[in-house]
Design a protein around this motif. Sequence first.
Motif, PDB file in Angstrom:
ATOM      1  N   PRO A 157      29.476  14.548  34.060  1.00  8.55           N
ATOM      2  CA  PRO A 157      30.625  14.549  34.972  1.00  8.55           C
ATOM      3  C   PRO A 157      31.662  13.513  34.528  1.00  8.55           C
ATOM      4  O   PRO A 157      31.308  12.402  34.124  1.00  8.55           O
ATOM      5  CB  PRO A 157      30.003  14.169  36.320  1.00  8.55           C
ATOM      6  CG  PRO A 157      28.573  14.616  36.212  1.00  8.55           C
ATOM      7  CD  PRO A 157      28.192  14.398  34.775  1.00  8.55           C
ATOM      8  N   ASN A 158      32.935  13.893  34.580  1.00  7.85           N
ATOM      9  CA  ASN A 158      34.006  13.031  34.100  1.00  7.85           C
ATOM     10  C   ASN A 158      34.161  11.803  34.999  1.00  7.85           C
ATOM     11  O   ASN A 158      34.583  11.922  36.145  1.00  7.85           O
ATOM     12  CB  ASN A 158      35.321  13.818  34.061  1.00  7.85           C
ATOM     13  CG  ASN A 158      36.491  12.977  33.593  1.00  7.85           C
ATOM     14  OD1 ASN A 158      36.328  11.855  33.121  1.00  7.85           O
ATOM     15  ND2 ASN A 158      37.688  13.528  33.731  1.00  7.85           N
ATOM     16  N   PRO A 159      33.838  10.601  34.506  1.00  4.68           N
ATOM     17  CA  PRO A 159      33.909   9.406  35.356  1.00  4.68           C
ATOM     18  C   PRO A 159      35.336   8.985  35.709  1.00  4.68           C
ATOM     19  O   PRO A 159      35.535   8.156  36.599  1.00  4.68           O
ATOM     20  CB  PRO A 159      33.222   8.322  34.506  1.00  4.68           C
ATOM     21  CG  PRO A 159      33.388   8.783  33.104  1.00  4.68           C
ATOM     22  CD  PRO A 159      33.350  10.285  33.152  1.00  4.68           C
ATOM     23  N   PHE A 160      36.338   9.552  35.014  1.00  2.00           N
ATOM     24  CA  PHE A 160      37.733   9.173  35.274  1.00  2.00           C
ATOM     25  C   PHE A 160      38.476  10.203  36.118  1.00  2.00           C
ATOM     26  O   PHE A 160      39.663  10.023  36.396  1.00  2.00           O
ATOM     27  CB  PHE A 160      38.462   8.952  33.955  1.00  2.00           C
ATOM     28  CG  PHE A 160      37.978   7.731  33.217  1.00  2.00           C
ATOM     29  CD1 PHE A 160      38.477   6.476  33.511  1.00  2.00           C
ATOM     30  CD2 PHE A 160      36.995   7.843  32.240  1.00  2.00           C
ATOM     31  CE1 PHE A 160      38.020   5.348  32.845  1.00  2.00           C
ATOM     32  CE2 PHE A 160      36.534   6.721  31.569  1.00  2.00           C
ATOM     33  CZ  PHE A 160      37.042   5.471  31.879  1.00  2.00           C
ATOM     34  N   LYS A 193      43.405   6.802  38.333  1.00  2.00           N
ATOM     35  CA  LYS A 193      44.592   6.588  37.499  1.00  2.00           C
ATOM     36  C   LYS A 193      44.415   5.303  36.692  1.00  2.00           C
ATOM     37  O   LYS A 193      45.004   4.271  36.997  1.00  2.00           O
ATOM     38  CB  LYS A 193      45.839   6.515  38.371  1.00  2.00           C
ATOM     39  CG  LYS A 193      46.148   7.814  39.098  1.00  2.00           C
ATOM     40  CD  LYS A 193      47.408   7.701  39.935  1.00  2.00           C
ATOM     41  CE  LYS A 193      47.707   9.021  40.647  1.00  2.00           C
ATOM     42  NZ  LYS A 193      48.933   8.920  41.474  1.00  2.00           N
ATOM     43  N   ILE A 194      43.581   5.396  35.658  1.00  2.00           N
ATOM     44  CA  ILE A 194      43.307   4.230  34.809  1.00  2.00           C
ATOM     45  C   ILE A 194      44.028   4.418  33.485  1.00  2.00           C
ATOM     46  O   ILE A 194      43.916   5.458  32.838  1.00  2.00           O
ATOM     47  CB  ILE A 194      41.795   4.049  34.597  1.00  2.00           C
ATOM     48  CG1 ILE A 194      41.117   3.743  35.942  1.00  2.00           C
ATOM     49  CG2 ILE A 194      41.518   2.939  33.592  1.00  2.00           C
ATOM     50  CD1 ILE A 194      39.629   3.620  35.873  1.00  2.00           C
ATOM     51  N   ASN A 195      44.787   3.400  33.103  1.00  2.00           N
ATOM     52  CA  ASN A 195      45.575   3.442  31.884  1.00  2.00           C
ATOM     53  C   ASN A 195      45.050   2.382  30.916  1.00  2.00           C
ATOM     54  O   ASN A 195      44.773   1.254  31.325  1.00  2.00           O
ATOM     55  CB  ASN A 195      47.050   3.177  32.208  1.00  2.00           C
ATOM     56  CG  ASN A 195      47.970   3.509  31.048  1.00  2.00           C
ATOM     57  OD1 ASN A 195      47.848   2.978  29.962  1.00  2.00           O
ATOM     58  ND2 ASN A 195      48.916   4.409  31.305  1.00  2.00           N
ATOM     59  N   VAL A 196      44.937   2.740  29.651  1.00  2.00           N
ATOM     60  CA  VAL A 196      44.384   1.800  28.676  1.00  2.00           C
ATOM     61  C   VAL A 196      45.273   0.573  28.502  1.00  2.00           C
ATOM     62  O   VAL A 196      44.822  -0.470  28.023  1.00  2.00           O
ATOM     63  CB  VAL A 196      44.156   2.474  27.302  1.00  2.00           C
ATOM     64  CG1 VAL A 196      43.230   3.659  27.431  1.00  2.00           C
ATOM     65  CG2 VAL A 196      45.466   2.879  26.644  1.00  2.00           C
ATOM     66  N   LEU A 197      46.552   0.669  28.898  1.00  2.00           N
ATOM     67  CA  LEU A 197      47.471  -0.459  28.789  1.00  2.00           C
ATOM     68  C   LEU A 197      47.360  -1.422  29.959  1.00  2.00           C
ATOM     69  O   LEU A 197      47.917  -2.522  29.910  1.00  2.00           O
ATOM     70  CB  LEU A 197      48.918   0.035  28.662  1.00  2.00           C
ATOM     71  CG  LEU A 197      49.218   0.928  27.441  1.00  2.00           C
ATOM     72  CD1 LEU A 197      50.662   1.407  27.475  1.00  2.00           C
ATOM     73  CD2 LEU A 197      48.937   0.183  26.138  1.00  2.00           C
ATOM     74  N   ALA A 209      33.377  11.758  23.789  1.00  2.00           N
ATOM     75  CA  ALA A 209      34.651  11.123  23.447  1.00  2.00           C
ATOM     76  C   ALA A 209      35.485  10.829  24.679  1.00  2.00           C
ATOM     77  O   ALA A 209      35.373  11.504  25.705  1.00  2.00           O
ATOM     78  CB  ALA A 209      35.438  12.039  22.511  1.00  2.00           C
ATOM     79  N   PHE A 210      36.335   9.804  24.547  1.00  2.00           N
ATOM     80  CA  PHE A 210      37.410   9.581  25.502  1.00  2.00           C
ATOM     81  C   PHE A 210      38.586  10.479  25.115  1.00  2.00           C
ATOM     82  O   PHE A 210      38.894  10.621  23.928  1.00  2.00           O
ATOM     83  CB  PHE A 210      37.913   8.130  25.441  1.00  2.00           C
ATOM     84  CG  PHE A 210      36.982   7.112  26.052  1.00  2.00           C
ATOM     85  CD1 PHE A 210      37.208   6.630  27.334  1.00  2.00           C
ATOM     86  CD2 PHE A 210      35.901   6.623  25.332  1.00  2.00           C
ATOM     87  CE1 PHE A 210      36.372   5.677  27.892  1.00  2.00           C
ATOM     88  CE2 PHE A 210      35.058   5.669  25.880  1.00  2.00           C
ATOM     89  CZ  PHE A 210      35.293   5.196  27.170  1.00  2.00           C
ATOM     90  N   VAL A 211      39.258  11.035  26.108  1.00  2.00           N
ATOM     91  CA  VAL A 211      40.494  11.781  25.870  1.00  2.00           C
ATOM     92  C   VAL A 211      41.596  11.057  26.625  1.00  2.00           C
ATOM     93  O   VAL A 211      41.502  10.846  27.834  1.00  2.00           O
ATOM     94  CB  VAL A 211      40.373  13.245  26.351  1.00  2.00           C
ATOM     95  CG1 VAL A 211      41.689  13.982  26.126  1.00  2.00           C
ATOM     96  CG2 VAL A 211      39.232  13.952  25.610  1.00  2.00           C
ATOM     97  N   VAL A 212      42.642  10.660  25.902  1.00  2.00           N
ATOM     98  CA  VAL A 212      43.671   9.778  26.458  1.00  2.00           C
ATOM     99  C   VAL A 212      45.040  10.425  26.278  1.00  2.00           C
ATOM    100  O   VAL A 212      45.387  10.867  25.173  1.00  2.00           O
ATOM    101  CB  VAL A 212      43.642   8.400  25.755  1.00  2.00           C
ATOM    102  CG1 VAL A 212      44.689   7.470  26.351  1.00  2.00           C
ATOM    103  CG2 VAL A 212      42.247   7.783  25.841  1.00  2.00           C
ATOM    104  N   ARG A 261      47.164   7.024  29.890  1.00  2.00           N
ATOM    105  CA  ARG A 261      46.273   7.407  30.989  1.00  2.00           C
ATOM    106  C   ARG A 261      45.013   8.061  30.419  1.00  2.00           C
ATOM    107  O   ARG A 261      45.082   8.879  29.510  1.00  2.00           O
ATOM    108  CB  ARG A 261      46.969   8.388  31.936  1.00  2.00           C
ATOM    109  CG  ARG A 261      48.064   7.770  32.790  1.00  2.00           C
ATOM    110  CD  ARG A 261      48.780   8.843  33.601  1.00  2.00           C
ATOM    111  NE  ARG A 261      49.483   9.772  32.717  1.00  2.00           N
ATOM    112  CZ  ARG A 261      49.481  11.101  32.874  1.00  2.00           C
ATOM    113  NH1 ARG A 261      48.786  11.661  33.851  1.00  2.00           N
ATOM    114  NH2 ARG A 261      50.163  11.872  32.050  1.00  2.00           N
ATOM    115  N   ILE A 262      43.869   7.696  30.975  1.00  2.00           N
ATOM    116  CA  ILE A 262      42.604   8.268  30.505  1.00  2.00           C
ATOM    117  C   ILE A 262      42.350   9.572  31.253  1.00  2.00           C
ATOM    118  O   ILE A 262      42.211   9.587  32.482  1.00  2.00           O
ATOM    119  CB  ILE A 262      41.434   7.291  30.720  1.00  2.00           C
ATOM    120  CG1 ILE A 262      41.707   5.979  29.974  1.00  2.00           C
ATOM    121  CG2 ILE A 262      40.120   7.918  30.237  1.00  2.00           C
ATOM    122  CD1 ILE A 262      40.660   4.914  30.191  1.00  2.00           C
ATOM    123  N   ALA A 263      42.304  10.661  30.512  1.00  2.00           N
ATOM    124  CA  ALA A 263      42.067  11.973  31.127  1.00  2.00           C
ATOM    125  C   ALA A 263      40.583  12.198  31.366  1.00  2.00           C
ATOM    126  O   ALA A 263      40.193  12.783  32.384  1.00  2.00           O
ATOM    127  CB  ALA A 263      42.628  13.088  30.239  1.00  2.00           C
TER     128      ALA A 263
END
Length: 266
Positions: free
Chosen positions: A162-165, A169-173, A190-193, A198-200
Amino acid sequence: MGEVPEILLEGAVEIALKLGAKAIVVLNEIPEEKIPNVSLPVVVVGSTFDIEEDRVKRISVPQNLDLKNILNLISAFLIEHEMVKEGDSFVYVTESSIGIKAVKKGISAMKSFFSQSQNVLQRLLEIAIELSIEGREGRQVGSIFVIGDTRRVLKHSRQLIPNPFKGHKINVLDKDSKEIIKEFAQLDGAFVVWEDGRIAAAGRYLEVKPKVVDLMLPPGLGSRHIAAAGITRLTKAMAISLSESGTIRIFKNGLMLLEYNPRLTY
């Protein structure tokens, strides 16, 4: 980093003019008044990213890379902004030395590093370097970060968990996002950004078939690096892969732009 002595700046200018170099690169922040007054383009590497001035360019590259990779990225930047061509040279100066760098054939592929998503890519590269050096909870971590062309990346991948994000609304910046990203880097997949940071999603399986995608990569790469390269061949994304051995690679268009293992130089 310390300050670049004025005598080294003067020496870099003299060498560049005598050598016929095409640019001078200062690998430290320096005040405006200390920037050499010379007809050649001057590039100052620091914490800002400004390409508006005609003669002086200020760029930012991850300072925790080794010198070889920093110079390769700068070479790509100079090519992208038509300051040099392959085969030309530039002079670089640090707080303690002066050097000469020839721009090698094929380095132009790395210019993709300098794009609209540069800050996002740098942030994730810095996190990958920290994970390589530190690990997580006493063990080494392998992960993939895929940046940009997110809708197509999602079409070529599926959730392993399950996608934890989802719904967040979490942004890598964001300043507070680093520890969250490191924590979820332990998950498979993988992470998809998004390009804006924004982390998708995290925990995505990249559906890449190397034989179908026709990758041209050096032999000996593991499945994680091949998946990262493959997704950039199928889409317009860039990808950072981190192996459990600590090696970090950046891919674009199915090509490897950068290879670095901070454990070997830390």
